[in-house]
Design an enzyme around this catalytic site. Structure first.
Site, PDB file in Angstrom:
ATOM      1  N   LYS A  13       0.870  -1.060  -0.239  1.00  0.00           N
ATOM      2  CA  LYS A  13      -0.096  -0.073  -0.115  1.00  0.00           C
ATOM      3  C   LYS A  13       0.770   1.325   0.038  1.00  0.00           C
ATOM      4  O   LYS A  13       0.571   2.100  -0.873  1.00  0.00           O
ATOM      5  CB  LYS A  13      -1.047   0.016   1.297  1.00  0.00           C
ATOM      6  CG  LYS A  13      -1.907  -1.196   1.129  1.00  0.00           C
ATOM      7  CD  LYS A  13      -2.780  -0.999   2.374  1.00  0.00           C
ATOM      8  CE  LYS A  13      -2.081  -1.279   3.795  1.00  0.00           C
ATOM      9  NZ  LYS A  13      -1.541  -2.365   4.394  1.00  0.00           N
ATOM     10  N   ARG A  88      -9.770   0.595   8.434  1.00  0.00           N
ATOM     11  CA  ARG A  88      -9.436  -0.826   8.930  1.00  0.00           C
ATOM     12  C   ARG A  88     -10.397  -1.447   9.564  1.00  0.00           C
ATOM     13  O   ARG A  88     -10.128  -2.705  10.082  1.00  0.00           O
ATOM     14  CB  ARG A  88      -8.284  -0.665   9.808  1.00  0.00           C
ATOM     15  CG  ARG A  88      -6.854  -0.964   9.034  1.00  0.00           C
ATOM     16  CD  ARG A  88      -5.730  -0.882  10.129  1.00  0.00           C
ATOM     17  NE  ARG A  88      -4.461  -1.645   9.812  1.00  0.00           N
ATOM     18  CZ  ARG A  88      -3.347  -0.991   9.193  1.00  0.00           C
ATOM     19  NH1 ARG A  88      -3.410   0.272   8.662  1.00  0.00           N
ATOM     20  NH2 ARG A  88      -2.333  -1.714   9.129  1.00  0.00           N
ATOM     21  N   ARG A 172      -0.668  -8.981  13.607  1.00  0.00           N
ATOM     22  CA  ARG A 172      -1.106  -7.993  12.495  1.00  0.00           C
ATOM     23  C   ARG A 172      -1.909  -8.645  11.539  1.00  0.00           C
ATOM     24  O   ARG A 172      -2.837  -8.323  11.099  1.00  0.00           O
ATOM     25  CB  ARG A 172       0.041  -7.200  12.138  1.00  0.00           C
ATOM     26  CG  ARG A 172       0.587  -5.970  13.057  1.00  0.00           C
ATOM     27  CD  ARG A 172       1.869  -5.599  12.674  1.00  0.00           C
ATOM     28  NE  ARG A 172       2.060  -5.043  11.484  1.00  0.00           N
ATOM     29  CZ  ARG A 172       3.092  -4.842  10.693  1.00  0.00           C
ATOM     30  NH1 ARG A 172       4.342  -5.181  11.422  1.00  0.00           N
ATOM     31  NH2 ARG A 172       3.235  -4.045   9.643  1.00  0.00           N
TER      32      ARG A 172
HETATM   33  P1  ADP Z   1       1.092  -1.947   7.768  1.00  0.00           P
HETATM   34  O1  ADP Z   1       2.097  -1.071   6.935  1.00  0.00           O
HETATM   35  O2  ADP Z   1       1.716  -2.994   8.256  1.00  0.00           O
HETATM   36  O3  ADP Z   1      -0.407  -1.981   6.996  1.00  0.00           O
HETATM   37  P2  ADP Z   1       0.530   0.423   9.183  1.00  0.00           P
HETATM   38  O4  ADP Z   1       1.857   1.688   9.098  1.00  0.00           O
HETATM   39  O5  ADP Z   1      -0.591   1.346   8.259  1.00  0.00           O
HETATM   40  O6  ADP Z   1       0.795  -0.787   8.965  1.00  0.00           O
HETATM   41  O7  ADP Z   1      -0.211   0.485  10.535  1.00  0.00           O
HETATM   42  C1  ADP Z   1       0.737   0.225  11.578  1.00  0.00           C
HETATM   43  C2  ADP Z   1      -0.167   0.134  12.847  1.00  0.00           C
HETATM   44  O8  ADP Z   1      -0.893   1.269  13.292  1.00  0.00           O
HETATM   45  C3  ADP Z   1      -1.170  -1.132  12.786  1.00  0.00           C
HETATM   46  O9  ADP Z   1      -0.613  -2.308  13.030  1.00  0.00           O
HETATM   47  C4  ADP Z   1      -2.209  -0.339  14.035  1.00  0.00           C
HETATM   48  O10 ADP Z   1      -1.772  -1.048  15.257  1.00  0.00           O
HETATM   49  C5  ADP Z   1      -2.018   1.167  13.848  1.00  0.00           C
HETATM   50  N1  ADP Z   1      -2.997   1.443  12.859  1.00  0.00           N
HETATM   51  C6  ADP Z   1      -2.870   1.932  11.573  1.00  0.00           C
HETATM   52  N2  ADP Z   1      -4.057   2.550  10.768  1.00  0.00           N
HETATM   53  C7  ADP Z   1      -4.894   1.985  11.688  1.00  0.00           C
HETATM   54  C8  ADP Z   1      -6.361   1.998  11.650  1.00  0.00           C
HETATM   55  N3  ADP Z   1      -7.055   2.796  10.508  1.00  0.00           N
HETATM   56  N4  ADP Z   1      -7.013   1.530  12.729  1.00  0.00           N
HETATM   57  C9  ADP Z   1      -6.586   1.092  13.787  1.00  0.00           C
HETATM   58  N5  ADP Z   1      -5.219   0.790  14.123  1.00  0.00           N
HETATM   59  C10 ADP Z   1      -4.431   1.527  13.028  1.00  0.00           C
HETATM   60  P1  ADP Z   2       2.194  -1.881   3.100  1.00  0.00           P
HETATM   61  O1  ADP Z   2       2.227  -0.467   3.258  1.00  0.00           O
HETATM   62  O2  ADP Z   2       1.024  -2.528   2.627  1.00  0.00           O
HETATM   63  O3  ADP Z   2       2.376  -2.411   4.433  1.00  0.00           O
HETATM   64  P2  ADP Z   2       4.796  -1.671   1.849  1.00  0.00           P
HETATM   65  O4  ADP Z   2       4.545  -0.914   0.672  1.00  0.00           O
HETATM   66  O5  ADP Z   2       5.398  -1.012   3.172  1.00  0.00           O
HETATM   67  O6  ADP Z   2       3.519  -2.268   2.427  1.00  0.00           O
HETATM   68  O7  ADP Z   2       5.463  -2.757   1.304  1.00  0.00           O
HETATM   69  C1  ADP Z   2       6.048  -3.711   2.128  1.00  0.00           C
HETATM   70  C2  ADP Z   2       7.418  -4.648   1.695  1.00  0.00           C
HETATM   71  O8  ADP Z   2       7.342  -5.293   0.630  1.00  0.00           O
HETATM   72  C3  ADP Z   2       8.338  -3.564   1.516  1.00  0.00           C
HETATM   73  O9  ADP Z   2      10.001  -3.623   2.013  1.00  0.00           O
HETATM   74  C4  ADP Z   2       8.466  -3.193  -0.064  1.00  0.00           C
HETATM   75  O10 ADP Z   2       9.589  -2.769  -0.622  1.00  0.00           O
HETATM   76  C5  ADP Z   2       7.860  -4.551  -0.484  1.00  0.00           C
HETATM   77  N1  ADP Z   2       6.927  -4.483  -1.726  1.00  0.00           N
HETATM   78  C6  ADP Z   2       6.053  -3.894  -1.921  1.00  0.00           C
HETATM   79  N2  ADP Z   2       5.645  -4.323  -3.085  1.00  0.00           N
HETATM   80  C7  ADP Z   2       6.019  -5.416  -3.452  1.00  0.00           C
HETATM   81  C8  ADP Z   2       5.836  -6.411  -4.475  1.00  0.00           C
HETATM   82  N3  ADP Z   2       4.872  -6.141  -5.538  1.00  0.00           N
HETATM   83  N4  ADP Z   2       6.641  -7.347  -4.782  1.00  0.00           N
HETATM   84  C9  ADP Z   2       7.802  -7.500  -3.679  1.00  0.00           C
HETATM   85  N5  ADP Z   2       7.968  -6.847  -2.877  1.00  0.00           N
HETATM   86  C10 ADP Z   2       7.308  -5.678  -2.585  1.00  0.00           C
END
Ligand code: ADP
Ligand code: ADP
Ligand code: ZN
Length: 220
Positions: A13, A88, A172
């Site tokens: 994302k 979420r 998570r």
């Molecule tokens: P990821 O990259 O793994 O999707 P985020 O950076 O979006 O994780 O979120 C990290 C943490 O922040 C989540 O595990 C949760 O604890 C909290 N968080 C983020 N967005 C939300 C939301 N919309 N509702 C509840 N908790 C959230």
């Molecule tokens: P999110 O915001 O959904 O938690 P991230 O964009 O931070 O996800 O991506 C999680 C990890 O996976 C990062 O280290 C990123 O560089 C890698 N990544 C993202 N998209 C891909 C893909 N299509 N294939 C392989 N690795 C990816």
């Protein structure tokens, strides 16, 4: 344009939101980043969120809804936004719809990045990012060109998230399946949901998103 990017932790994302932000001139609103900033600043919200985030659980709906409501009222959101990590829960999705309805507007696109759980663990454990500009990297799939230096801004402030550890990742993923996945049928019923294969190569995913959004999105 008002876009929601949905998907489990590690789905891509943040990576894709950054590309769309530039191409469409909309702002990326990452609730994870906002919460991490609140924790670092030691605000009331940060104090309430810290332990919950470290445990891999979801922070309460009332905190998140208030946070997003205030954020989308800011002037830089006038041209549109891409939500990354919000909503979420179904309660957050309903609150967002109500908020936008109150402003006489609605979401244009809700896009789900579908990725298998097994791939997510590998993605999250190799993730690191730039502490200055937020660019996202991966030890194997997307290392920065020079080790320890951000390609995008040249900063050497590289950060790894404390919740990107294997045991927290399991919590998570559970939170995603139990609390977040139900918003997929919620949006499907509204007819706004599109699904993209998030297992594909990063640049392929970007291409698929551009097609849905009707705009060329450069893979940078
Ligand atoms: P990821 O990259 O793994 O999707 P985020 O950076 O979006 O994780 O979120 C990290 C943490 O922040 C989540 O595990 C949760 O604890 C909290 N968080 C983020 N967005 C939300 C939301 N919309 N509702 C509840 N908790 C959230
Ligand atoms: P999110 O915001 O959904 O938690 P991230 O964009 O931070 O996800 O991506 C999680 C990890 O996976 C990062 O280290 C990123 O560089 C890698 N990544 C993202 N998209 C891909 C893909 N299509 N294939 C392989 N690795 C990816
Ligand atoms: Zn940077």
């Amino acid at each position: 344009m008002k876009i929601v990017l949905l998907g489990p932790p590690g789905a891509g994302k943040g990576t894709q939101a950054k590309r769309i932000e530039k191409a469409l001139n909309v702002v990326q609103l990452s609730t994870g980043d906002m919460l991490r900033a609140a924790v670092a600043a030691g605000t009331d919200v940060g104090k309430r969120a810290k332990a919950v985030m470290e445990a891999g659980k979801l922070v309460s709906d009332d905190i998140l809804i208030a946070m997003i409501e205030a954020r989308i009222a800011e002037p830089d959101c006038k041209n549109g936004f891409i939500l990354d990590g919000f909503p979420r829960t179904v309660a957050q999705a309903q609150a967002l719809d109500a908020m936008l309805k109150g402003k006489g507007t609605k979401l244009d696109s809700v896009i789900e990045l579908a990725v298998d759980d097994a791939a997510l663990v590998a993605r999250i454990s190799g993730r690191y990012s730039c502490g200055a500009c937020g660019a996202v990297y991966h030890d194997q799939t997307k290392p920065s060109k020079a080790e320890g230096v951000c390609d995008a801004c040249g900063s050497t402030k590289i950060v790894r998230r404390p919740d990107d550890k294997a045991d927290t990742v399991a919590a998570r993923l559970k939170a995603y399946h139990d609390q977040t996945a139900p918003i997929i049928p919620y949006y499907r019923e509204q007819g706004v949901l599109k699904t993209v294969d998030g297992m594909a190569d990063m640049d392929q995913v970007t291409k698929a998103l551009g097609k849905i959004l009707g705009r060329e999105v450069p893979a940078v």
